[in-house]
Enzyme design. Structure first.
Site, PDB file in Angstrom:
ATOM      1  N   GLU A 220       0.939   7.039  -6.641  1.00 15.14           N
ATOM      2  CA  GLU A 220      -0.350   7.965  -6.586  1.00 15.14           C
ATOM      3  C   GLU A 220       0.186   9.153  -6.596  1.00 15.14           C
ATOM      4  O   GLU A 220      -0.031  10.262  -7.203  1.00 15.14           O
ATOM      5  CB  GLU A 220      -1.238   7.514  -5.631  1.00 15.14           C
ATOM      6  CG  GLU A 220      -2.399   8.321  -5.496  1.00 15.14           C
ATOM      7  CD  GLU A 220      -3.119   8.116  -3.937  1.00 15.14           C
ATOM      8  OE1 GLU A 220      -2.976   8.953  -3.033  1.00 15.14           O
ATOM      9  OE2 GLU A 220      -3.568   6.947  -3.803  1.00 15.14           O
TER      10      GLU A 220
ATOM     11  N   LYS B 114       0.733  -1.358   0.019  1.00 17.33           N
ATOM     12  CA  LYS B 114      -0.047  -0.069   0.084  1.00 17.33           C
ATOM     13  C   LYS B 114       0.944   1.215   0.051  1.00 17.33           C
ATOM     14  O   LYS B 114       0.463   2.297  -0.686  1.00 17.33           O
ATOM     15  CB  LYS B 114      -0.841   0.081   1.181  1.00 17.33           C
ATOM     16  CG  LYS B 114      -1.799   1.242   1.259  1.00 17.33           C
ATOM     17  CD  LYS B 114      -2.657   1.676   0.141  1.00 17.33           C
ATOM     18  CE  LYS B 114      -3.865   2.564   0.715  1.00 17.33           C
ATOM     19  NZ  LYS B 114      -3.641   3.575   1.128  1.00 17.33           N
TER      20      LYS B 114
END
Length: 292
Positions: free
Chosen positions: A171, A164
């Protein structure tokens, strides 16, 4: 199955609802009594049948540590704790050892989906033993998006949050690229409709994506992002990604530059950071600062 869920904020509350829609029982605890199903962690644990699974969705660091410490005194051997917050992967290893001494399992789970997850599902990356993961699997299946993908057993304890973390680093770089392109288009005298250029990219281009869709949403709400201050926070995971890259001698020029760009927003009213702030608000409901 039955699940105890600690932390019923923007994500935790929606996760409770999605799990319930799948037919499972969720007993939620939150410090805000208006959100909670029970008034204490002790009451929550007492209402669950063993082997218990308790999912923790509280801020990383001290809050997560305090919650796990309290649960370690309430749970029994064979129970499992899931940390679904954005904890650092090195903390997962520590928590697994602390709980393992008492025979309690531990699974770390990176969760992506933001405020849209209730309807669209959550991308899940989890780490832990096969035995512990199996006890949580019905909840993973309830939370994940429809279809074949969106959920992965990434490896041993810590792998879920590490995955993550890297996801969030990517991102950062993607948002920075959209922000830089948007600012350049806004500055060009020959360009008259930046919003519609972004909209045109939603079909047939190699950069079409959910982030692009969210950028168009933000521009529909505020065409030139004039209501926003050019300031964007970093959640910590961008920093951890760069630190992990240094530790592993892996070059991450794009992700590192996008992290440093956010630091620049603390100094000036950055046009690029208006787009970053708008995107973070669109996908995660993160706070934005209005222009004064």
């Amino acid at each position: 199955m039955e699940l105890g869920l600690v932390g019923l904020g923007k994500m935790g509350g929606n996760m409770r609802e999605r799990i319930r829609r799948a037919g499972h029982t969720v007993i939620g605890y939150d410090r805000n009594p208006d959100l909670a199903d029970v008034q204490s962690l002790e009451e929550m644990v007492g209402r669950l049948r063993g082997p218990r699974v308790v999912w923790v969705m509280v801020p990383a660091g001290a809050a997560t540590q305090a919650t796990i410490d309290e649960l370690s005194e309430l749970l029994e051997p064979g129970d499992v704790v899931v940390d679904g917050g954005n904890s650092r992967w090195t903390d997962d290893e520590k928590h697994a050892v602390e709980l393992g001494i008492k025979g309690i399992g531990f699974v770390d789970c990176g969760v992506s989906g933001g405020v849209w997850g209730l309807e669209n599902g959550y991308a899940l990356m989890y780490g832990g033993t096969e035995e512990d993961v199996a006890k949580v699997q019905p909840v993973f299946d309830a939370l994940k998006p429809e279809g074949e993908f969106g959920s992965v057993h990434a490896g041993k304890v810590g792998a879920g949050h590490f995955a993550k973390m890297v996801h969030n680093g990517i991102e950062y770089a993607m948002m920075q690229a959209f922000a830089e392109g948007w600012e350049l288009l806004e500055k060009a005298d020959s360009v008259t409709d930046v919003r519609e250029i972004f909209r045109s990219w939603q079909e047939g281009t190699v950069i079409r994506s959910w982030l692009l869709d969210l950028a168009v949403n933000a521009l529909d709400e505020d065409e030139h992002l004039e209501k926003l201050r050019g300031w964007a926070a970093d959640s910590g995971e961008g920093r951890w990604t760069v630190e992990a890259a240094i530790d592993n001698a892996v070059p991450l020029p794009a992700i590192t530059a996008s992290l440093f760009a956010r630091f620049s927003s603390r100094q000036d009213d950055s046009p690029q950071m208006k787009m970053i702030a708008a995107l973070r608000n669109q996908f995660g409901g993160h706070a934005v600062e209005a222009k004064k």
